[in-house]
Motif scaffolding. Structure first.
Motif, PDB file in Angstrom:
ATOM      1  N   VAL A 217      29.867  38.636  41.914  1.00  0.00           N
ATOM      2  CA  VAL A 217      30.447  38.508  43.206  1.00  0.00           C
ATOM      3  C   VAL A 217      31.795  38.109  42.799  1.00  0.00           C
ATOM      4  O   VAL A 217      32.385  37.296  41.929  1.00  0.00           O
ATOM      5  CB  VAL A 217      29.882  37.040  43.918  1.00  0.00           C
ATOM      6  CG1 VAL A 217      30.626  36.421  45.032  1.00  0.00           C
ATOM      7  CG2 VAL A 217      28.174  36.907  43.869  1.00  0.00           C
ATOM      8  N   VAL A 218      32.688  38.761  43.704  1.00  0.00           N
ATOM      9  CA  VAL A 218      34.005  38.720  43.560  1.00  0.00           C
ATOM     10  C   VAL A 218      34.750  37.365  44.131  1.00  0.00           C
ATOM     11  O   VAL A 218      34.633  37.260  45.404  1.00  0.00           O
ATOM     12  CB  VAL A 218      34.828  39.854  43.992  1.00  0.00           C
ATOM     13  CG1 VAL A 218      36.420  39.569  44.259  1.00  0.00           C
ATOM     14  CG2 VAL A 218      34.287  41.392  43.428  1.00  0.00           C
ATOM     15  N   ILE A 219      35.339  36.524  43.265  1.00  0.00           N
ATOM     16  CA  ILE A 219      35.430  35.230  43.816  1.00  0.00           C
ATOM     17  C   ILE A 219      37.029  35.412  44.366  1.00  0.00           C
ATOM     18  O   ILE A 219      37.147  34.734  45.408  1.00  0.00           O
ATOM     19  CB  ILE A 219      35.264  34.156  42.775  1.00  0.00           C
ATOM     20  CG1 ILE A 219      33.974  34.126  42.218  1.00  0.00           C
ATOM     21  CG2 ILE A 219      35.937  32.808  43.229  1.00  0.00           C
ATOM     22  CD1 ILE A 219      33.282  33.584  43.066  1.00  0.00           C
ATOM     23  N   TRP A 220      37.823  36.095  43.771  1.00  0.00           N
ATOM     24  CA  TRP A 220      39.202  35.913  43.884  1.00  0.00           C
ATOM     25  C   TRP A 220      39.640  37.495  43.512  1.00  0.00           C
ATOM     26  O   TRP A 220      39.174  38.160  42.580  1.00  0.00           O
ATOM     27  CB  TRP A 220      40.084  35.091  43.474  1.00  0.00           C
ATOM     28  CG  TRP A 220      41.314  35.212  43.397  1.00  0.00           C
ATOM     29  CD1 TRP A 220      42.056  34.738  44.596  1.00  0.00           C
ATOM     30  CD2 TRP A 220      42.372  35.850  42.605  1.00  0.00           C
ATOM     31  NE1 TRP A 220      43.419  34.966  44.488  1.00  0.00           N
ATOM     32  CE2 TRP A 220      43.723  35.549  43.044  1.00  0.00           C
ATOM     33  CE3 TRP A 220      42.363  36.511  41.495  1.00  0.00           C
ATOM     34  CZ2 TRP A 220      44.904  36.116  42.637  1.00  0.00           C
ATOM     35  CZ3 TRP A 220      43.502  36.927  40.640  1.00  0.00           C
ATOM     36  CH2 TRP A 220      44.697  36.588  41.279  1.00  0.00           C
ATOM     37  N   HIS A 221      40.696  38.087  44.551  1.00  0.00           N
ATOM     38  CA  HIS A 221      41.426  39.419  44.084  1.00  0.00           C
ATOM     39  C   HIS A 221      42.560  39.385  44.562  1.00  0.00           C
ATOM     40  O   HIS A 221      42.883  38.963  45.741  1.00  0.00           O
ATOM     41  CB  HIS A 221      40.542  40.476  44.543  1.00  0.00           C
ATOM     42  CG  HIS A 221      41.000  41.837  44.498  1.00  0.00           C
ATOM     43  ND1 HIS A 221      40.763  42.465  43.048  1.00  0.00           N
ATOM     44  CD2 HIS A 221      41.872  42.658  45.226  1.00  0.00           C
ATOM     45  CE1 HIS A 221      41.543  43.683  43.125  1.00  0.00           C
ATOM     46  NE2 HIS A 221      42.130  43.630  44.345  1.00  0.00           N
ATOM     47  N   ARG A 222      43.489  39.528  43.760  1.00  0.00           N
ATOM     48  CA  ARG A 222      44.885  39.637  43.860  1.00  0.00           C
ATOM     49  C   ARG A 222      45.332  40.763  45.195  1.00  0.00           C
ATOM     50  O   ARG A 222      44.940  41.961  44.857  1.00  0.00           O
ATOM     51  CB  ARG A 222      45.860  39.905  42.839  1.00  0.00           C
ATOM     52  CG  ARG A 222      47.475  39.553  43.151  1.00  0.00           C
ATOM     53  CD  ARG A 222      48.186  39.813  41.793  1.00  0.00           C
ATOM     54  NE  ARG A 222      47.791  38.836  40.816  1.00  0.00           N
ATOM     55  CZ  ARG A 222      48.492  37.552  40.563  1.00  0.00           C
ATOM     56  NH1 ARG A 222      49.019  37.302  41.653  1.00  0.00           N
ATOM     57  NH2 ARG A 222      47.949  36.699  39.812  1.00  0.00           N
ATOM     58  N   GLY A 223      45.968  40.398  46.162  1.00  0.00           N
ATOM     59  CA  GLY A 223      46.188  41.348  47.261  1.00  0.00           C
ATOM     60  C   GLY A 223      47.299  42.464  46.681  1.00  0.00           C
ATOM     61  O   GLY A 223      47.863  41.828  45.813  1.00  0.00           O
ATOM     62  N   PRO A 224      47.524  43.248  47.352  1.00  0.00           N
ATOM     63  CA  PRO A 224      48.588  44.164  47.082  1.00  0.00           C
ATOM     64  C   PRO A 224      49.789  43.558  47.109  1.00  0.00           C
ATOM     65  O   PRO A 224      50.062  42.509  48.386  1.00  0.00           O
ATOM     66  CB  PRO A 224      48.548  45.375  48.098  1.00  0.00           C
ATOM     67  CG  PRO A 224      47.443  44.985  48.976  1.00  0.00           C
ATOM     68  CD  PRO A 224      46.564  44.076  48.502  1.00  0.00           C
ATOM     69  N   LEU A 225      50.888  43.941  46.575  1.00  0.00           N
ATOM     70  CA  LEU A 225      52.214  43.233  46.907  1.00  0.00           C
ATOM     71  C   LEU A 225      52.885  43.701  48.227  1.00  0.00           C
ATOM     72  O   LEU A 225      53.724  43.009  48.732  1.00  0.00           O
ATOM     73  CB  LEU A 225      53.323  43.618  45.518  1.00  0.00           C
ATOM     74  CG  LEU A 225      52.861  43.088  44.348  1.00  0.00           C
ATOM     75  CD1 LEU A 225      53.948  43.623  43.329  1.00  0.00           C
ATOM     76  CD2 LEU A 225      53.017  41.796  44.310  1.00  0.00           C
TER      77      LEU A 225
END
Length: 165
Positions: free
Chosen positions: A149-157
């Motif tokens: 499960v993806v808990i967190w993903h950095r959004g695009p700048l």
């Protein structure tokens, strides 16, 4: 068990002690006691979150968090990830025990068992990630999903299609 919930116990003792002193004292001491009680309530709330994050200890390897860098020393693998360069955080329930996967571009994923020694330090490290939903992370950890499960993903700048000028 007591060490897992230590902040909760200390917070409850502070809150109860502050209220007890406030009820039997003058107005000046009562104000100070209410402040101590409020601090105890906040510590209790934080302690519940930390207690939910802590699990069994004694797993394979050792985790160390130092100045924004997570380092894992395991019997078969290891590595380091800089939190500010992390791209995503995954909880992989397909492994036993479940493992955290810290993804940083240009590196192999750093895989850390949730019960590794020192893994409780990951709570503070993970909560420093921008936009992380703490309750979602704790809920996923409690349920231990049978998949990754993806808990967190950095959004695009910048959003797709946004112009620079």
């Amino acid at each position: 068990m007591l060490t897992r919930w230590r902040e909760v116990l200390i917070g409850l003792a502070l809150a109860c002690g502050g209220i007890y002193v406030a009820l039997g004292s003058g107005p000046l001491l009562a104000m100070l006691s209410y402040a101590v009680s409020a601090g105890g309530i906040i510590l209790t709330w934080l302690g519940v979150q930390r207690g939910r994050f802590r699990g069994a200890d004694g797993g394979a390897g050792v985790v160390q968090v130092d100045e924004g860098q997570v380092t894992y020393f395991g019997p078969l693998s290891g590595g380091a990830v800089a939190l500010r360069e992390m791209e995503s955080l995954i909880l992989d329930g397909t492994m036993h025990p479940a493992h955290w996967q810290l993804i940083q571009p240009g590196q192999d994923p750093l895989t850390i068992p949730v019960d590794a020694a020192g893994a409780e330090a990951l709570f503070d490290a993970f909560t420093s990630l921008p936009g992380l939903k703490t309750e979602r992370m704790l809920g996923s950890l409690q349920q231990t999903p049978p998949q990754a499960v993806v808990i967190w993903h950095r959004g695009p700048l910048r959003p797709e299609g946004a112009l620079l000028h």
